[in-house]
Design a protein around this motif. Structure first.
Motif, short mmCIF file in Angstrom:
data_model
loop_
_atom_site.label_atom_id
_atom_site.label_comp_id
_atom_site.label_asym_id
_atom_site.label_seq_id
_atom_site.Cartn_x
_atom_site.Cartn_y
_atom_site.Cartn_z
N GLY A 62 -18.85 62.23 38.59
CA GLY A 62 -19.20 61.51 37.37
C GLY A 62 -20.06 60.30 37.68
N VAL A 63 -20.61 59.73 36.64
CA VAL A 63 -21.43 58.53 36.79
C VAL A 63 -21.05 57.55 35.68
N LEU A 64 -20.69 56.33 36.05
CA LEU A 64 -20.44 55.26 35.10
C LEU A 64 -21.79 54.62 34.80
N VAL A 105 -10.54 51.85 37.10
CA VAL A 105 -9.80 53.02 36.64
C VAL A 105 -9.74 53.02 35.12
N GLY A 106 -10.03 54.17 34.52
CA GLY A 106 -9.86 54.37 33.08
C GLY A 106 -8.66 55.28 32.87
N ARG A 141 -12.42 57.24 37.59
CA ARG A 141 -12.25 56.19 38.60
C ARG A 141 -13.58 56.00 39.32
N VAL A 142 -13.91 54.73 39.55
CA VAL A 142 -15.18 54.39 40.18
C VAL A 142 -14.91 53.31 41.23
N PRO A 143 -15.21 53.58 42.51
CA PRO A 143 -15.01 52.55 43.53
C PRO A 143 -15.94 51.37 43.29
N LEU A 144 -15.40 50.17 43.32
CA LEU A 144 -16.21 48.98 43.05
C LEU A 144 -17.22 48.71 44.15
N GLY A 145 -17.02 49.25 45.32
CA GLY A 145 -17.96 49.06 46.41
C GLY A 145 -19.10 50.06 46.40
N VAL A 205 -23.19 53.89 38.53
CA VAL A 205 -22.45 54.02 39.78
C VAL A 205 -21.70 55.35 39.77
N ARG A 206 -21.75 56.06 40.89
CA ARG A 206 -21.03 57.34 41.01
C ARG A 206 -19.52 57.11 41.09
N GLY A 207 -18.79 58.06 40.50
CA GLY A 207 -17.34 58.04 40.55
C GLY A 207 -16.80 59.44 40.38
#
Length: 127
Positions: free
Chosen positions: A90-92, A20-21, A38-42, A71-73
């Motif tokens: 979004g994409v990290l 989470v940012g 926010r990006v799920p770690l899984g 990673v998608r978020g």
């Protein structure tokens, strides 16, 4: 640390399996204290290609193959005054693990680049 509205600080942490940012300082659209991304770690890593790769090259000048992970978020956007707040895709994109990453706001075709700002005991944030 980033900002088209001037420098802003975002605290990045892991909460319940989600990266989470959260904005420490805000801007006229999304104020401090609110979640920026926010990006799920899984989530499974993805290849940076097509439109995302173009955004990385144009917005950050970092589309040189140095991308390590993408990673998608979800990213939060809003109109002035935090009106009509909504979550968009979004994409990290990680360039230098632990130091430099970007978040692509897909609907806006833009990316914000974040750089680690070390915290010190003397003043909270070193420069």
């Amino acid at each position: 640390l980033y900002g088209q509205h001037g420098p802003e600080i975002v605290h990045v942490g892991v909460f319940d399996g989600v990266l989470v940012g959260r904005k420490v300082t805000g801007d006229p659209n999304v104020p401090g204290g609110e979640i920026s991304f926010r990006v799920p770690l899984g989530a499974l890593p993805m290849e940076v290609a097509g439109g995302i790769d173009d955004i990385v090259r144009e917005e950050a000048g970092l589309g040189d193959g140095s991308t390590r992970i993408a990673v998608r978020g979800r990213c939060q956007i809003a109109q002035h005054g935090f009106e009509e707040a909504q979550w968009i895709g979004g994409v990290l994109v990680v360039f230098q693990p632990g130091e430099v990453f970007g978040v692509v706001f897909e609907m806006l075709n833009s990316m914000l680049v974040y750089r680690r700002v070390p915290v010190t005991a003397d003043n909270g944030v070193s420069t």
